[in-house]
Design an enzyme around this catalytic site. Structure first.
Site, short mmCIF file in Angstrom:
data_model
loop_
_atom_site.label_atom_id
_atom_site.label_comp_id
_atom_site.label_asym_id
_atom_site.label_seq_id
_atom_site.Cartn_x
_atom_site.Cartn_y
_atom_site.Cartn_z
N HIS A 12 71.31 48.39 16.02
CA HIS A 12 71.36 48.68 17.17
C HIS A 12 72.04 47.35 18.25
O HIS A 12 71.89 47.55 19.34
CB HIS A 12 69.90 49.03 17.91
CG HIS A 12 69.88 49.68 19.49
ND1 HIS A 12 69.43 48.88 20.38
CD2 HIS A 12 70.25 50.85 19.95
CE1 HIS A 12 69.70 49.60 21.57
NE2 HIS A 12 70.32 50.79 21.18
N TYR A 45 77.26 52.58 32.65
CA TYR A 45 76.06 51.64 32.72
C TYR A 45 76.46 50.37 33.19
O TYR A 45 77.26 49.92 33.10
CB TYR A 45 75.71 51.63 30.99
CG TYR A 45 75.35 52.75 30.42
CD1 TYR A 45 75.44 54.17 30.90
CD2 TYR A 45 74.70 52.76 28.89
CE1 TYR A 45 75.03 55.14 29.99
CE2 TYR A 45 74.65 53.83 28.28
CZ TYR A 45 74.63 54.89 28.72
OH TYR A 45 74.10 56.08 27.97
N ARG A 138 63.43 50.52 33.70
CA ARG A 138 64.21 51.83 34.19
C ARG A 138 63.56 53.18 33.89
O ARG A 138 63.46 54.16 34.64
CB ARG A 138 65.62 51.78 33.82
CG ARG A 138 66.47 52.57 34.26
CD ARG A 138 67.02 53.56 33.47
NE ARG A 138 67.56 53.15 32.05
CZ ARG A 138 67.89 53.81 30.97
NH1 ARG A 138 67.32 55.27 30.85
NH2 ARG A 138 68.49 53.29 29.93
N HIS A 166 70.93 49.22 32.19
CA HIS A 166 70.97 49.29 30.77
C HIS A 166 70.69 47.79 30.52
O HIS A 166 70.46 47.59 29.14
CB HIS A 166 72.24 50.02 30.29
CG HIS A 166 71.89 50.13 28.93
ND1 HIS A 166 72.72 49.75 27.82
CD2 HIS A 166 71.34 51.34 28.37
CE1 HIS A 166 72.54 50.34 26.64
NE2 HIS A 166 71.60 51.06 27.00
#
Length: 220
Positions: A12, A45, A138, A166
């Site tokens: 990731h 984003y 968020r 983000h």
């Protein structure tokens, strides 16, 4: 060449390593980000990116890619915090360091989700010690602010706007020598324990001021 990564761990982190032959020899450039290298989400984003030719970070990036491609079993990095190896213990260590400062302590965290029980318990303990904590979360937040005797010193807010928030930013006052990290990891068990994530330090004082005064302060 497709590298399939590590079994059981989703990759990731967002890292690019460029190795370039220049007039004075080989130089490495590293780009690190909180967002995907994706032209569609880049329009929707808000993310942060950082580019450097710092040799130590380049060494960490090289080691990370060797780790991901199976050429090493790297367990220590110089400047990077890498999950599942070092993000959890290092973030906990920095929270506990602020807890020891008591009312002089200061923590600001901006991420997508906060649901990790161990992180939440340590943030509660920091609040009880008098540390002022601002959390810009968020999405899902499992921490409850403003509970008497538990979390009076914690404020939680969520920004909902034109773009999807983000970026992940972790700021610790550290008695006047701030520790500031940015990157791909949220405070969730899956990010900390079951993914390959990277948080990278911002060490330049001017850049730190920019992040704190022009990004975090505006968010708050």
């Amino acid at each position: 060449h497709v590298a399939y990564g590590l079994i059981g761990l989703k990759t990731h982190c967002k890292v690019t390593l460029i190795v370039r032959r220049e007039r004075d020899g080989i130089r490495r450039y590293v780009h690190l980000s909180s967002g995907n290298y994706n032209s569609a989400t880049a329009r929707l984003y808000t993310d942060i990116g950082f580019m450097t030719h710092d040799e130590v970070m380049a060494d960490d990036a090289s080691d990370l890619f060797n780790f991901l491609t199976g050429y090493s079993r790297q367990e220590e990095f110089r400047k990077f915090l890498v999950a599942p190896v070092s993000i959890r213990p290092r973030i906990l260590e920095m929270i506990q360091r602020e807890t020891a400062l008591g009312p002089k302590g200061r923590i600001i965290i901006k991420c997508n989700s906060l649901v990790d029980g161990e992180m939440i318990r340590n943030l509660y303990m920091a609040s009880q010690a008098g540390v002022k904590i601002d959390l810009i979360i968020r999405g899902i937040c499992g921490l409850r602010p403003g509970v008497e005797g538990v979390s009076e010193n914690i404020q939680v807010m969520s920004i909902v706007g034109r773009f999807l928030e983000h970026s992940r930013i972790y700021y610790f006052y550290n008695d006047g020598a701030p520790a500031l990290y940015m990157g791909s990891a949220d405070l969730m068990p899956r990010n900390l324990d079951r993914r390959v994530e990277v948080l990278f330090p911002i060490e330049d004082e001017a850049m730190q001021r920019h992040v704190v005064e022009d990004i975090l302060a505006v968010c708050l």
